[in-house]
Design an enzyme around this catalytic site. Structure first.
Site, PDB file in Angstrom:
ATOM      1  N   HIS A 186       0.847  -1.186   0.000  1.00  0.00           N
ATOM      2  CA  HIS A 186       0.000   0.000   0.000  1.00  0.00           C
ATOM      3  C   HIS A 186       0.890   1.246   0.000  1.00  0.00           C
ATOM      4  CE1 HIS A 186      -3.499  -2.281   1.830  1.00  0.00           C
ATOM      5  NE2 HIS A 186      -2.523  -2.982   2.365  1.00  0.00           N
ATOM      6  N   GLU A 220       2.616  -0.762   4.378  1.00  0.00           N
ATOM      7  CA  GLU A 220       2.415   0.584   3.856  1.00  0.00           C
ATOM      8  C   GLU A 220       3.765   1.219   3.551  1.00  0.00           C
ATOM      9  OE1 GLU A 220      -0.384   2.292   3.276  1.00  0.00           O
ATOM     10  OE2 GLU A 220      -1.947   1.411   4.520  1.00  0.00           O
ATOM     11  N   HIS A 233      -2.564  -3.149  -3.315  1.00  0.00           N
ATOM     12  CA  HIS A 233      -3.946  -2.994  -2.849  1.00  0.00           C
ATOM     13  C   HIS A 233      -4.891  -2.894  -4.049  1.00  0.00           C
ATOM     14  CE1 HIS A 233      -6.628  -0.845   0.386  1.00  0.00           C
ATOM     15  NE2 HIS A 233      -7.074  -2.029   0.062  1.00  0.00           N
ATOM     16  N   ASP A 249      -3.447   2.103  -4.951  1.00  0.00           N
ATOM     17  CA  ASP A 249      -2.101   1.944  -4.402  1.00  0.00           C
ATOM     18  C   ASP A 249      -1.563   0.527  -4.620  1.00  0.00           C
ATOM     19  OD1 ASP A 249      -4.255   1.516  -2.443  1.00  0.00           O
ATOM     20  OD2 ASP A 249      -2.738   1.305  -0.895  1.00  0.00           O
TER      21      ASP A 249
END
Length: 185
Positions: A37, A119, A158, A168
């Protein structure tokens, strides 16, 4: 970066900011997907502790107009890699972080149940840093060693598991370079 190690679901010697936004996994031996992400708070701004506070449910909505829009969201990821390549872990890998939302991979829904979410501090408007790619490759390697059902074919963005909702890791994420780094570790 020093060698990464995972013990009982936690990265050793890495920053930990514990998020309350997680659940136990339905099946612990089912961890078989890695989801990449991006996040920046406020959007397109980097640094500070806004992401930490967001994943803890402690973001002050008065600090930025965008925060008012997301104040009621309860989300987390297992880890964040900041622009300098530093890792923060929020949720034990053996638990289910709330990162994927409504999602599907190879016909199986609820990807949070069987995935690890990473992330990258970033946005869809600029490239990621060399340090982030290096750290992501190292982190991916130790995750694949610890959770062998995660293979290079089971690493997705994602956007791949929620294509109607998410973009993303975005247009600037260099999948080819990331895969090259993974092959060299």
């Amino acid at each position: 970066m020093s060698t990464l190690n995972i013990e009982n679901g936690w990265l050793l010697e890495q920053k930990q900011v514990i998020s309350p936004h997680f659940d136990p996994r339905p099946l612990n031996d089912d961890i078989s997907l890695l989801v990449v992400h991006y996040i920046s708070l406020p959007p397109d701004e980097f640094g500070g502790d806004f992401i930490d506070r967001f994943f803890q449910g402690k973001l002050d909505p008065t600090e930025h107009p965008y925060f008012e829009e997301i104040k009621d969201l309860k989300v987390s990821a297992h880890c964040l890699i900041n622009r300098q390549g530093k890792i923060t872990q929020y949720v034990n890998f053996n638990d289910m972080a709330w990162h994927a939302g409504v999602s599907c991979f190879e016909g199986r829904e609820k990807c949070n149940q069987f995935s690890i979410g990473i992330e990258l501090e970033g946005s869809n408007n600029q490239p990621f840093t060399q340090a982030q790619y290096q750290t992501l490759a190292q982190l991916t390697q130790v995750i694949m060693q610890t959770y062998p059902k995660i293979t290079p074919e089971r690493i997705v963005g994602h956007c791949d598991i929620a294509p109607e909702r998410k973009i993303d890791p975005g247009q600037y994420f260099d999948w080819e370079y990331y895969q090259y780094l993974l092959s060299k570790i």
